[in-house]
Write a protein that holds these residues in place. Structure first.
Motif, mmCIF file in Angstrom:
data_model
loop_
_atom_site.group_PDB
_atom_site.id
_atom_site.type_symbol
_atom_site.label_atom_id
_atom_site.label_comp_id
_atom_site.label_asym_id
_atom_site.label_seq_id
_atom_site.Cartn_x
_atom_site.Cartn_y
_atom_site.Cartn_z
ATOM 1 N N GLY A 128 0.809 -1.214 0.000
ATOM 2 C CA GLY A 128 0.000 0.000 0.000
ATOM 3 C C GLY A 128 0.840 1.261 0.000
ATOM 4 N N LEU A 129 1.890 1.288 0.811
ATOM 5 C CA LEU A 129 2.766 2.460 0.850
ATOM 6 C C LEU A 129 3.496 2.658 -0.472
ATOM 7 C CD1 LEU A 129 4.344 2.305 4.434
ATOM 8 C CD2 LEU A 129 2.544 3.826 3.596
ATOM 9 N N LEU A 133 3.281 5.837 -3.080
ATOM 10 C CA LEU A 133 4.442 6.519 -3.644
ATOM 11 C C LEU A 133 4.335 6.603 -5.162
ATOM 12 C CD1 LEU A 133 7.216 7.817 -3.287
ATOM 13 C CD2 LEU A 133 8.223 5.520 -3.349
ATOM 14 N N ALA A 134 3.867 5.518 -5.782
ATOM 15 C CA ALA A 134 3.687 5.516 -7.240
ATOM 16 C C ALA A 134 2.659 6.571 -7.642
ATOM 17 C CB ALA A 134 3.250 4.133 -7.713
ATOM 18 N N GLY A 138 3.424 9.780 -10.089
ATOM 19 C CA GLY A 138 2.636 9.995 -11.305
ATOM 20 C C GLY A 138 1.880 11.302 -11.289
ATOM 21 N N ALA A 139 1.224 11.591 -10.162
ATOM 22 C CA ALA A 139 0.436 12.824 -10.058
ATOM 23 C C ALA A 139 1.340 14.046 -9.969
ATOM 24 C CB ALA A 139 -0.469 12.761 -8.838
ATOM 25 N N MET A 147 -3.368 10.323 -13.840
ATOM 26 C CA MET A 147 -2.082 9.707 -14.167
ATOM 27 C C MET A 147 -1.489 9.023 -12.939
ATOM 28 S SD MET A 147 -0.017 9.150 -16.676
ATOM 29 C CE MET A 147 -0.122 10.430 -17.949
ATOM 30 N N GLY A 148 -1.656 9.668 -11.779
ATOM 31 C CA GLY A 148 -1.209 9.046 -10.547
ATOM 32 C C GLY A 148 -1.923 7.736 -10.287
ATOM 33 N N GLY A 149 -3.240 7.738 -10.475
ATOM 34 C CA GLY A 149 -4.026 6.532 -10.260
ATOM 35 C C GLY A 149 -3.653 5.414 -11.214
#
Length: 202
Positions: A128-129, A133-134, A138-139, A147-149
């Motif tokens: 989850g962490l 971070l990803a 991305g965001a 994009m983050g999602g």
């Protein structure tokens, strides 16, 4: 035979519980309680935290983010504690479906990213962490929540394997596919260069 029947009944019960809890439209409820209007008529009309932010209220957006994440986490942890891992993962997937396709809103719900991340934090917190971070990368680089999602979802199953949580791979794949399906219009806008940036009012 009774054990099989009981197990099946419990799985069905957790599936229904997961869907019903996941289908609670916290973005709509928070917006109404804070006097921000009908969220379905603001911005993209989506019920998630990103669209709540377009009302101009950061507290409302944060509350929506936390509540949408919590509903996925809570049902997974409850099902795991009371029944077992199979029930937990099934309840989590159903919570995601409930958020994305809530019966109360004509099956037109959110994109599912907050619920997705909440599920993964409860399922295996290192995964989850890493997914959080990803999302931030991305965001942050694109200034687009979508994009983050998408980056978070795309990396999640790889992170599960790398971080020793491969027993949730099927759940992870289903959740990832749901995130991408719910973002199909965002993907088209990203390609066209018309996707809204974070914080832009509708």
């Amino acid at each position: 035979m009774p054990l099989i029947e009981t197990s099946t009944s419990l799985l069905i019960l957790w599936a229904l519980t997961g869907y019903l809890l996941g289908s609670v439209p916290f973005g709509v409820l928070v917006s109404r309680m804070m006097g921000l209007g009908n969220l379905r008529e603001i911005g993209s009309g989506n019920i998630g935290a990103t669209n709540v932010l377009r009302t101009g209220s950061k507290p409302a957006a944060i509350a929506t983010l936390l509540l949408d994440g919590a509903k996925g986490a809570v049902v997974l942890l409850l099902a795991r504690a009371l029944t077992g891992e199979d029930a937990a993962q099934l309840a989590a997937v159903m919570a995601m479906l409930g958020h994305c396709f809530p019966v109360w809103l004509g099956f037109k719900g959110g994109k599912g990213v907050a619920t997705f991340i909440g599920i993964l934090l409860a399922f295996a917190w290192p995964v989850g962490l890493a997914v959080c971070l990803a999302w931030l990368v991305g965001a942050g680089l694109s200034r687009m929540s979508s994009m983050g999602g998408l980056l978070a979802a795309a990396s999640s199953t790889i992170l599960m394997v790398v971080l020793g949580a491969g027993h949730g791979l099927v759940m992870g794949i289903v959740l990832t596919l749901l995130v991408f399906w719910r973002h199909r219009e965002n993907i088209a806008r990203i390609k066209a260069g018309t996707e809204p940036r974070i914080g832009k009012k509708g």
